[in-house]
Design an enzyme around this catalytic site. Sequence first.
Site, short mmCIF file in Angstrom:
data_model
loop_
_atom_site.label_atom_id
_atom_site.label_comp_id
_atom_site.label_asym_id
_atom_site.label_seq_id
_atom_site.Cartn_x
_atom_site.Cartn_y
_atom_site.Cartn_z
N CYS A 109 48.90 56.77 -34.80
CA CYS A 109 49.45 56.37 -33.37
C CYS A 109 48.36 55.81 -32.42
O CYS A 109 47.88 57.16 -31.98
CB CYS A 109 50.33 57.55 -32.89
SG CYS A 109 50.90 57.38 -31.20
N CYS A 112 49.39 57.64 -28.61
CA CYS A 112 49.47 59.17 -28.54
C CYS A 112 49.15 59.73 -29.61
O CYS A 112 48.04 59.76 -30.17
CB CYS A 112 50.69 59.58 -27.61
SG CYS A 112 52.05 58.82 -28.44
N SER A 113 50.06 60.50 -30.22
CA SER A 113 49.99 61.21 -31.51
C SER A 113 51.42 61.36 -32.35
O SER A 113 51.41 62.36 -32.91
CB SER A 113 49.02 62.44 -31.05
OG SER A 113 50.47 63.15 -29.97
N CYS A 114 52.01 60.23 -32.22
CA CYS A 114 53.23 60.31 -32.93
C CYS A 114 53.11 60.54 -34.18
O CYS A 114 52.21 60.22 -35.16
CB CYS A 114 54.10 58.84 -32.86
SG CYS A 114 54.35 58.56 -31.11
#
Lengths: 205, 224
Positions: A109, A112-114
């Site tokens: 991602c 962000c950090s999905c």
Amino acid sequence: MPHDHGDAPPHTLLPSEPELRVKALESLLVAKGLVDPAAVDAIVDQMQNHVGPRAGARVVSRAWTDPAFRARILDDAMPDLIEMGLTGAQGEHVVVVENTPDTHNVVVCTLCSCYPWPLLGVPPAWYKSDAYRARVVREPRKVLAEFGLDLPADQAVRVWDSTAETRYLVLPMQPDAARGLDADALEAWVTRNAMVGTGLPEAPA
Amino acid sequence: MSRVHDMGGRFGDGPVDATEYPAFKADWETRAHALTTAAMPLGGWTIDARRHGRECLPPATYMALSYYEKWLAGLTDMLVAGGVLTGEELQSGTPGAAPADMQARKLTPEAVAAAAGRRVPYTRDVDDPPAFAVGQSVVTRTRPFNVFVAGGHTRLPAYAAGLTGRVLRHHGAHVLPDAAAHGLGERPEHLYAVAFAAGDLWEAPEHPRDEVVVDLWQSYLRAP
């Protein structure tokens, strides 16, 4: 919503040590009757003890041993994941992508950090790092080599950038050495990194 | 134009530190994560508004803070902007009164247990059929901007802007982050997984057959 402005942003008013910052923020919210510390404890317990990559490993090992299941989850994983109780926040729309001798899949991602929490738990530090987010789309083979994974030249890399609420789970290839085992035994071969694409299944230690 | 969080393809980062930690590197990180989750009902922020909150950190701050420090800073700024806390309270550590209707939104331990495993989909029914078919070529918006709000939230990464890709999958219609992050409603649109050839993305692709797939909303795309 926060806006760009000249004033010092509110977060700069908190203590400089992150431990103290969390405490200060929680104390204020608790004192105002807006946060129940027992609810925060319950969320911590949920993250530490009730989610993790074993759920994803169950899906992969079942896919290796149940061709009908495998076909269904590659088409649309959600009905089976709901039936298995493997859904929830950050796992609302899971898409399973299959490694083949022709194509290796990797998930990131960049914005962000999905990450598919109900299947893999909270993402590891490297997944959330700037270096991984910045580099794996541009030079996936170099990044994978840093994980000890060297891909053959005849295998293409497909990097999935999770920019929406879809969450990708890599279905790795079943190792030849793991043929003939049942789903329970196979589960131990499925590493977290194999399901993100930064590793391959490994014989249990 | 995009903000500091949009780092895909950037040069200059060192090797990935693949060290295995427990779920969190430190206890305060776990607490920061859980506190953020527990505070969300207070302002009713969408997931997109949460992301935008972190993305609004000044670039120098964003780069200086560790991952969960960004969460804490984003949360703090959102709590103040949303009227949940004041700057005076943060500075003095002395709490003021909170409105009863806000207290009524407090997350209970029972609700945490009930929420575990609950699925709240982002797909929506829309009247219009998808404009693009699987296999079709599409061109992405020239720049990664939000059409509603200058400097607003969007999910088109800069590296994939202004390029031709091909539709690999149709995901149905999903809530549009560009609107939902700014309180402008859900405005659901068809969402597609779009594949780009590494050779179209990068000056020096590692392999001629490598690809990057990005999930993109219909309004980010046009026919070639």
